[in-house]
Structures are given as C-alpha cells and as structure tokens.
Design a protein around this motif. Structure first.
Motif, short mmCIF file in Angstrom:
data_model
loop_
_atom_site.label_atom_id
_atom_site.label_comp_id
_atom_site.label_asym_id
_atom_site.label_seq_id
_atom_site.Cartn_x
_atom_site.Cartn_y
_atom_site.Cartn_z
N MET A 1 0.84 -1.20 0.00
CA MET A 1 0.00 0.00 0.00
C MET A 1 0.87 1.25 0.00
O MET A 1 0.59 2.21 -0.72
CB MET A 1 -0.91 0.00 1.22
CG MET A 1 -2.09 -0.93 1.08
SD MET A 1 -3.12 -0.85 2.56
CE MET A 1 -4.66 -1.46 1.89
N VAL A 2 1.91 1.24 0.80
CA VAL A 2 2.82 2.39 0.83
C VAL A 2 3.48 2.56 -0.54
O VAL A 2 3.56 3.65 -1.10
CB VAL A 2 3.88 2.20 1.93
CG1 VAL A 2 4.95 3.27 1.83
CG2 VAL A 2 3.23 2.23 3.30
N ARG B 1 -0.52 -7.71 -3.33
CA ARG B 1 -0.43 -6.71 -4.41
C ARG B 1 -1.80 -6.41 -4.98
O ARG B 1 -2.11 -5.25 -5.29
CB ARG B 1 0.52 -7.21 -5.50
CG ARG B 1 1.99 -7.14 -5.07
CD ARG B 1 2.93 -7.84 -6.02
NE ARG B 1 4.31 -7.54 -5.74
CZ ARG B 1 5.02 -8.07 -4.76
NH1 ARG B 1 4.47 -8.96 -3.96
NH2 ARG B 1 6.28 -7.72 -4.56
N LEU B 2 -2.62 -7.45 -5.14
CA LEU B 2 -3.98 -7.22 -5.65
C LEU B 2 -4.78 -6.35 -4.68
O LEU B 2 -5.46 -5.40 -5.08
CB LEU B 2 -4.70 -8.55 -5.88
CG LEU B 2 -4.28 -9.35 -7.11
CD1 LEU B 2 -5.09 -10.63 -7.19
CD2 LEU B 2 -4.48 -8.53 -8.37
N ILE C 1 4.07 0.93 -11.28
CA ILE C 1 3.86 -0.21 -10.38
C ILE C 1 3.77 -1.53 -11.14
O ILE C 1 4.37 -2.53 -10.74
CB ILE C 1 2.58 0.00 -9.55
CG1 ILE C 1 2.74 1.24 -8.68
CG2 ILE C 1 2.27 -1.21 -8.72
CD1 ILE C 1 3.82 1.13 -7.65
N GLY C 2 3.03 -1.51 -12.25
CA GLY C 2 2.89 -2.75 -13.02
C GLY C 2 4.26 -3.26 -13.44
O GLY C 2 4.55 -4.46 -13.32
N THR D 1 -7.25 -1.14 -3.54
CA THR D 1 -7.69 -0.16 -2.54
C THR D 1 -6.96 1.17 -2.68
O THR D 1 -7.52 2.21 -2.34
CB THR D 1 -7.43 -0.69 -1.11
OG1 THR D 1 -6.07 -1.12 -1.03
CG2 THR D 1 -8.34 -1.84 -0.77
N MET D 2 -5.74 1.15 -3.17
CA MET D 2 -4.96 2.40 -3.18
C MET D 2 -5.29 3.29 -4.37
O MET D 2 -5.25 4.51 -4.26
CB MET D 2 -3.46 2.07 -3.21
CG MET D 2 -2.90 1.73 -1.85
SD MET D 2 -2.98 3.14 -0.76
CE MET D 2 -4.06 2.55 0.49
N LEU D 3 -5.62 2.70 -5.51
CA LEU D 3 -5.87 3.54 -6.69
C LEU D 3 -7.03 4.52 -6.48
O LEU D 3 -6.91 5.69 -6.82
CB LEU D 3 -6.10 2.65 -7.91
CG LEU D 3 -4.98 2.60 -8.95
CD1 LEU D 3 -5.34 3.31 -10.23
CD2 LEU D 3 -3.66 3.12 -8.43
N PRO D 4 -8.17 4.09 -5.89
CA PRO D 4 -9.24 5.07 -5.64
C PRO D 4 -8.77 6.24 -4.77
O PRO D 4 -9.12 7.39 -5.04
CB PRO D 4 -10.31 4.25 -4.93
CG PRO D 4 -10.09 2.87 -5.38
CD PRO D 4 -8.61 2.72 -5.57
#
Ligand SMILES: Nc1ncnc2c1ncn2[C@@H]1O[C@H](COP(=O)(O)OP(=O)(O)O)[C@@H](O)[C@H]1O
Ligand SMILES: [Mg+2]
Lengths: 256, 267
Positions: free
Chosen positions: A46-47, A145-146, A110-111, A151-154
């Motif tokens: 997440m960080v 990672r999923l 990130i990808g 959760t982080m993109l929004p």
C-alpha cells in the motif's frame, strides 16, 4: 492446409492464455479472501503503490487541470461560454482523466515493478523456494499486491481529482483572470456525487488490473533476464490497453 | 515406537519412493520412468550430466512440478497429486537448498533463514531470529551477517545461508541441488562437510544431486546415475569405482570418449 493450421494454432494459443489468466485470477482472488493474511506485506505494498505514486500522479493531475482550463478557454471564448470552464474541468477530471491518467501512470510505475520483481523471483527460483518453505506464493506475493492495488488507486485518484481541479483553478484565476469565488461556485454547481463515485470505481478496477497484469506476467516469466524484460513490457502494455478498454465499458455502464 | 520396523529392514517404509516417474516438456522427454527408494536416514546422491533432468526430478518430488505419470510417495503417502493444505503439510517435512541458493533478496539474511519458522510454523519473530542466528553459527556465519542483505554476500556465503535456511526448521528430508557448483574447491569441501554435519545432527534423510564426484563421494551413502531419463545404475558409494557400467565409468572419470555422447548441438 498450412493457413488453416496456422489459424487453429493461434486460436489454441489464445484460448490457452485466456484460460491460464482466468485460472490465475481465480486462484489469486481465492487467496485474497482466505486467511492467513500477510498484513505486513499488504501494508508495504500500500505504501509502495499509494504513497510513492503520489508525486507522479499529482504532477500529472495538476498539469492536466491546467491544460484543460487553458484549452477550454481558447475554445469556449469563441461563443462566450467561458463560465462553463470550471464545469468542464471538474467533470473531465473526475469522470475520465483522473482515473485514466492516474491508471496509466501507475501502470508504468507499479505494473512494471511488480512484473520485474516477481519475474526475477521466478527465474532465480525464489518462487519455488517459497513453496518449499510451506508458503503459498499466491498468498504471499500476489494477494497483497492485488489488495493494495485495488484499494490504493481510488485514494490516489481522489487526491488527483482535487489536485487537478486546483490546477484548473490556478490557470483560470491567475492567468485568465476569473473571479476565484465564482470559479469555485461553478465547480460545485454541476458536479454530482455519481461523477466522483464512477471515477473511483474505475480507479479500483484499474488498480486491480494493474496488479493482476504485473503479477501474472511476472509469475509466468521464464528464460532469465530477457524473460523478465519481456514480462515487464507485457505487463505495462497489457494493463494500459485493458485500462482503456475497461474505461470505455465502465463509462458505458455508468452513463448510458 | 519405530524400533520393530528398523529391525526388519525389508519391511520399513521408504522415506521417499519413486515409481515409474515420467515427465516431458512438449516433445522433449526429460524423465522416462524413474524408480528409486530412499530409506530413512540415508543419503542418496544422484549424479548425471548437465541438462539430464536432475533438477526436474527433485522438483517433481517437491511437488513444484507435476509428473506426467508414475507415483511419488513420502513416508508411504502418495503425494503425486495432492495440493493445498495437504501439500503444505508434506512441505513442512522438507528442506531444500537450491542450485542458485534462491535467497529472498527483499529480506535480510536472518529473515531468510527464519522464513520457514515464521511463515511455515508460526514461530514468533524474536524466537525465530534467535534460532536463525544459532543456525547461521552452525554453518560458520557470525551474527554480523544476519542483518546483511543476500546481495551483499559472496557465492559461498549465499550457499551457506541457503543451507542454514534449508535446515533451520529441522526437516526430516533435505534436498540439495548442486550444492558445490560454482564454488572453489576449498569452499566446496567446506559445504560438503557442513552438509554431512547438518544431515547427521538432524538424523535427516538426504537426497542430493550433483555432477561433482568429489562431493558425491563425500556426502553419499548410495549413488544413482541419471542418464536419458532413467536411473541406469544405483549402488553404494564404495562400489562406484567397480560398477562395471561403462556410462558410470565414463562419467566419474570425466572422459569425453565413451558411450555417453554429449549433445553439442541443441536439437
Ligand atoms: N519448466 C521447464 N520447461 C521446459 N523445459 C524445462 C523446464 N525445466 C527444465 N526443462 C528442461 O529439462 C531439461 C533438464 O533440466 P534440469 O533438470 O534443470 O537439468 P539438470 O540435470 O542440469 O538439473 C533441460 O533440457 C531443460 O531445458
Ligand atoms: Mg540443475
């Protein structure tokens, strides 16, 4: 005959890849919801995804907002519709440009990193080593990672929305000479709850796709450094294309 | 409790039993019917040229690869097709030293060694760390190494850390994939001694693969030779020089001439 067998082989290869991706997705999802959860890893991802992507996403957003204001002013002033600029900026950003541009930037950042990391772990047998230490690689590597991507993109996109609108405000007020309070009023006036929410749902989908492609291509990479390089490229290209396709489909669902 | 079994060697259930294990990648047959029994506490070394499928055989036993046919039994339990929790339970009996050490480069050395304790057995981090440092000491590495990242270590040190990771959970069966390849002769001998010591101390069963004959002689009770997908010779280490098998003779003397024709060209 050769032509037909070529078509047949291509079809089989495609079906095999689709099946493998579907199986990968289902397995990974099943590990996302079953304990044990590697909270430490979820937090670290997440960080990595949320916090460290802030600068690049923020920069993208502020310039997009600024250029939107500039462009729509030069267009709208031809028929004296300058007051619509604030609305155009906020709607474009929250509905489309925020999620899509943030998604594309994160896909590159990130990808690629996920595919390279998992790919290197695969070709140096670290993934096999995990298995022999009684740890499921799906649970340990893929699920965190999923979860973090989805959760982080929004959250990133919500911040990008605000920064983007602020960019439009800067240009409108300091360059185009708008009245600050009426610009802010115009921004709020036609903005609906659904505009923001649809953008955030898109962002969650994009975050999922980015992590999924990064993990999938990394997990299945083979053949040393070259294989890892190919996995990285494939992860970025496939997640970027999927983001654009998904964006169209989700827009169709939300606004038709 | 297991005494009666040991009195009668013929009745004892082998730790590892392979029956007709076959594995092919596309048209390429790598394993073509491998049969092998490894008894409890025994150290078996599989020798064979590069690319003969030694690693594939180990990975099949570990369950990382699925054989196309044949059965693999661990302690008499058929593990060929098990998955999920059953697989993890069997995995807890195993320790594995990979060919390239395969250390996790995102974790410091001590967490690598303690990984099986923390993730596999749920031991607390503090206790796991202490046990990891003790295991590192057993392979001749000081506590100062514990905080380093694996990338900062030399090849020989990485192998030692890999060995410490393989034995830290006190596994019943340990696998070594080319433990001495790529090391200088002295470091190779140090690793051989460590392997013998660790296996003895744990009373573990060991299955190793190598193409280093000095290493094989040192760590093996029995040697098996893999050639063209089959074990063409299995016997005690004392008989390796009088095997009467021309393939084995050529291999242990490292001669270019003989029945084994190297495939210079990839087909
Ligand atoms: N995952 C795989 N996919 C395709 N071919 C493989 C795979 N793993 C191993 N092979 C092939 O199997 C053969 C044996 O490999 P390996 O067991 O690594 O040899 P070695 O005896 O040197 O350990 C090699 O020719 C290799 O190309
Ligand atoms: Mg090998």
């Amino acid at each position: 005959m050769n032509f037909l067998s070529g078509i047949g082989r291509a079809t089989l290869t495609f079906l095999e890849a689709a099946g493998r991706l579907a199986l990968f997705t289902l397995t990974a999802l099943s590990h996302c919801v079953r304990p044990p959860f590697y909270l430490r890893h979820i937090g670290r991802q997440m960080v990595e995804i949320g916090y460290y992507s802030l600068p690049v996403v923020g920069l993208t957003a502020v310039f997009t907002g600024m250029v939107l204001a500039l462009q729509s002013y030069s267009g709208f002033s031809r028929f004296s519709a300058e007051s619509a600029i604030a609305t155009v900026v906020v709607l474009s950003i929250t509905r489309e440009l925020g999620p899509v541009l943030a998604g594309l930037m994160v896909a590159g950042r990130i990808g690629a990193a996920m595919a390279a990391e998992l790919g290197t772990m695969r070709v140096t047998e670290q993934v096999d080593a995990l298995t022999t230490l009684a740890t499921n690689p799906y649970k340990y590597l893929v699920a965190p990672r999923l979860i973090a991507g989805t959760t982080m993109l929004p959250i990133l996109v919500l911040i990008a929305d605000i920064i983007g609108v602020f960019g439009g405000y800067l240009v409108s007020v300091y360059r185009l000479g708008f009245n600050p309070s009426s610009y802010i009023n115009n921004t709020w006036q036609y903005l609906e709850f659904m505009d923001v929410v649809s953008g955030l749902v898109k962002a969650a989908a994009f975050g999922f796709v980015i992590s999924l492609m990064g993990c999938y291509h990394g997990y299945h990479s083979r053949g040393g450094a070259q294989g890892v390089g190919a996995a990285t490229t494939n992860a970025v290209v496939s997640s970027s294309i999927l983001i654009l396709v998904l964006n169209y489909l989700l827009t169709g669902i939300f606004f038709s | 409790m297991s005494e009666p079994l040991e009195l009668n060697g013929a009745m004892e259930v082998p730790k590892i039993a392979l029956r007709g294990v076959k594995k092919a990648f596309g048209p390429k047959v790598v394993l073509d019917g491998v049969d092998l029994d490894v008894k409890r506490g025994e150290s078996v070394v599989i020798i064979g040229g590069s690319g003969t499928g030694k690693s594939v055989l180990l990975k099949s036993i570990l369950g990382i690869l699925q054989p196309d046919s044949g059965t693999i039994s661990i302690d008499g339990e058929d593990t060929t097709h098990i998955g999920g929790r059953d697989r993890e339970r069997v995995m807890r009996k195993f320790g594995m030293l990979f060919q390239g050490a395969a250390l996790f480069d995102s974790l410091p050395v001590w967490e690598n060694v303690a990984f099986g304790l923390i993730q596999g057995q749920g031991v607390g981090r503090r206790e796991a760390r202490e046990r990891a440092i003790a295991t590192l000491a057993a392979v001749g590495l000081g506590p100062d190494v514990a905080e380093l990242s694996p990338a900062e270590l030399s090849g020989g040190m990485q192998k030692r850390v890999g060995l410490a990771r393989a034995v830290c959970t006190n596994p019943e069966i340990i696998f070594f994939d080319e433990p001495t390849t790529g090391l200088d002769p002295i470091m190779a001998d140090v690793i051989n001694d460590l392997i013998v010591k660790c296996v003895k101390n744990l009373g573990a069963t060991a299955l190793s693969i190598t193409h280093d004959m000095a290493s094989a002689r040192k760590i093996a009770d029995r040697i098996a030779m893999l050639y063209k997908g089959k074990l063409i010779w299995v016997g005690p280490v004392s008989e390796i020089d009088n095997s009467g098998n021309p393939y084995v003779d050529q291999f242990i003397h490292g001669r270019a001439e003989g029945p084994i024709q190297m495939q210079i060209k990839a087909f």
